[in-house]
Write a protein that holds these residues in place. Structure first.
Motif, PDB file in Angstrom:
ATOM      1  N   VAL A  40       0.819  -1.208   0.000  1.00  0.00           N
ATOM      2  CA  VAL A  40       0.000   0.000   0.000  1.00  0.00           C
ATOM      3  C   VAL A  40       0.855   1.262   0.000  1.00  0.00           C
ATOM      4  O   VAL A  40       2.048   1.226   0.320  1.00  0.00           O
ATOM      5  N   ASP A  41       0.210   2.384  -0.322  1.00  0.00           N
ATOM      6  CA  ASP A  41       0.869   3.685  -0.233  1.00  0.00           C
ATOM      7  C   ASP A  41       0.628   4.260   1.163  1.00  0.00           C
ATOM      8  O   ASP A  41      -0.046   3.645   1.996  1.00  0.00           O
ATOM      9  N   ALA A  42       1.163   5.444   1.419  1.00  0.00           N
ATOM     10  CA  ALA A  42       1.056   6.046   2.751  1.00  0.00           C
ATOM     11  C   ALA A  42      -0.380   6.374   3.128  1.00  0.00           C
ATOM     12  O   ALA A  42      -0.771   6.204   4.290  1.00  0.00           O
ATOM     13  N   ASP A  43      -1.191   6.831   2.175  1.00  0.00           N
ATOM     14  CA  ASP A  43      -2.580   7.172   2.498  1.00  0.00           C
ATOM     15  C   ASP A  43      -3.368   5.940   2.922  1.00  0.00           C
ATOM     16  O   ASP A  43      -4.083   5.965   3.929  1.00  0.00           O
ATOM     17  N   ALA A  47      -4.834   5.054   6.664  1.00  0.00           N
ATOM     18  CA  ALA A  47      -6.258   4.762   6.863  1.00  0.00           C
ATOM     19  C   ALA A  47      -6.455   3.407   7.543  1.00  0.00           C
ATOM     20  O   ALA A  47      -7.277   3.281   8.464  1.00  0.00           O
ATOM     21  N   LEU A  48      -5.713   2.400   7.112  1.00  0.00           N
ATOM     22  CA  LEU A  48      -5.835   1.074   7.727  1.00  0.00           C
ATOM     23  C   LEU A  48      -5.400   1.110   9.192  1.00  0.00           C
ATOM     24  O   LEU A  48      -6.075   0.543  10.061  1.00  0.00           O
ATOM     25  N   ASP A  56      -3.278   7.202  13.978  1.00  0.00           N
ATOM     26  CA  ASP A  56      -3.431   8.005  12.767  1.00  0.00           C
ATOM     27  C   ASP A  56      -2.102   8.312  12.076  1.00  0.00           C
ATOM     28  O   ASP A  56      -1.694   9.466  11.961  1.00  0.00           O
ATOM     29  N   TYR A  57      -1.420   7.268  11.649  1.00  0.00           N
ATOM     30  CA  TYR A  57      -0.188   7.400  10.868  1.00  0.00           C
ATOM     31  C   TYR A  57       0.029   6.095  10.105  1.00  0.00           C
ATOM     32  O   TYR A  57      -0.495   5.046  10.492  1.00  0.00           O
ATOM     33  N   ALA A  58       0.781   6.188   9.051  1.00  0.00           N
ATOM     34  CA  ALA A  58       1.119   4.991   8.283  1.00  0.00           C
ATOM     35  C   ALA A  58       2.211   4.235   9.027  1.00  0.00           C
ATOM     36  O   ALA A  58       3.180   4.826   9.487  1.00  0.00           O
ATOM     37  N   CYS A  83       3.358  -1.100   3.919  1.00  0.00           N
ATOM     38  CA  CYS A  83       3.360   0.262   3.389  1.00  0.00           C
ATOM     39  C   CYS A  83       4.717   0.582   2.756  1.00  0.00           C
ATOM     40  O   CYS A  83       5.719   0.799   3.451  1.00  0.00           O
ATOM     41  N   ALA A  84       4.738   0.622   1.426  1.00  0.00           N
ATOM     42  CA  ALA A  84       5.979   0.795   0.672  1.00  0.00           C
ATOM     43  C   ALA A  84       6.784   2.027   1.081  1.00  0.00           C
ATOM     44  O   ALA A  84       7.987   1.909   1.353  1.00  0.00           O
ATOM     45  N   PRO A  85       6.195   3.214   1.147  1.00  0.00           N
ATOM     46  CA  PRO A  85       7.024   4.372   1.487  1.00  0.00           C
ATOM     47  C   PRO A  85       7.610   4.299   2.902  1.00  0.00           C
ATOM     48  O   PRO A  85       8.720   4.783   3.138  1.00  0.00           O
ATOM     49  N   VAL A  86       6.904   3.681   3.823  1.00  0.00           N
ATOM     50  CA  VAL A  86       7.433   3.546   5.183  1.00  0.00           C
ATOM     51  C   VAL A  86       8.598   2.563   5.184  1.00  0.00           C
ATOM     52  O   VAL A  86       9.627   2.812   5.821  1.00  0.00           O
ATOM     53  N   VAL A  87       8.469   1.458   4.447  1.00  0.00           N
ATOM     54  CA  VAL A  87       9.557   0.483   4.378  1.00  0.00           C
ATOM     55  C   VAL A  87      10.815   1.129   3.809  1.00  0.00           C
ATOM     56  O   VAL A  87      11.907   0.985   4.366  1.00  0.00           O
TER      57      VAL A  87
END
Length: 147
Positions: A40-43, A47-48, A56-58, A83-87
């Motif tokens: 998933v992306d950050a948004d 949300a998940l 309320d954060y990725a 979450c790809a951007p977090v990784v």
């Protein structure tokens, strides 16, 4: 395997299968098991995490154990949302190879699906030791070792 982000820089399905299989073997899971993975992306990650954990954060990986109705015998043990951007960000911050961090989070999430947790200190130590052994079998350094 479901990619909700561009595939550039994200491992191929075969890598995720390898990492899930390593986690299952490391946890001595004998029965067949399937894991659904969504990148998933950050948004979507935010949300998940907000909707299911009240945060309320990725975050890097979320695990959703399967809740199958009685009498339904499927090998599905649950879903992972990574979450790809977090990784990518965490790998850079922690000076780790991105592929190694993807592997670690996949193993970590799969162990959560099998019931492992890290809420209590003893649980955390046991889970981290198991993760380190599984990753060592994949040629990946202990992600919890001090730099």
């Amino acid at each position: 395997m479901n990619y909700a982000v561009p595939r550039a820089g994200v491992p191929a399905p075969a890598s995720f299968r390898l990492w899930v299989s390593a986690a299952l073997r490391g946890a001595r899971r004998r029965k067949p098991a399937e894991v659904a993975i969504r990148i998933v992306d950050a948004d979507e990650g935010r949300a998940l995490n907000r909707d299911y954990r009240g945060r309320d954060y990725a975050t890097n990986v979320l695990s959703f154990p399967a809740e199958l109705p009685p009498g339904v015998n499927l090998p599905l043990i649950g879903d992972l949302a990574i979450c790809a951007p977090v990784v990518v960000r965490e790998a850079a911050e922690q000076h780790k190879r991105p592929r190694d961090h993807w592997a670690h989070l996949t193993v970590h999430g799969t162990l959560h699906l099998l019931g492992y947790d890290h809420i209590e200190e003893a649980e955390a130590e046991a889970m981290e030791a198991l993760e380190a052994r599984i990753l060592a079998g994949l040629g990946i350094a202990d992600p919890y070792a001090a730099d």
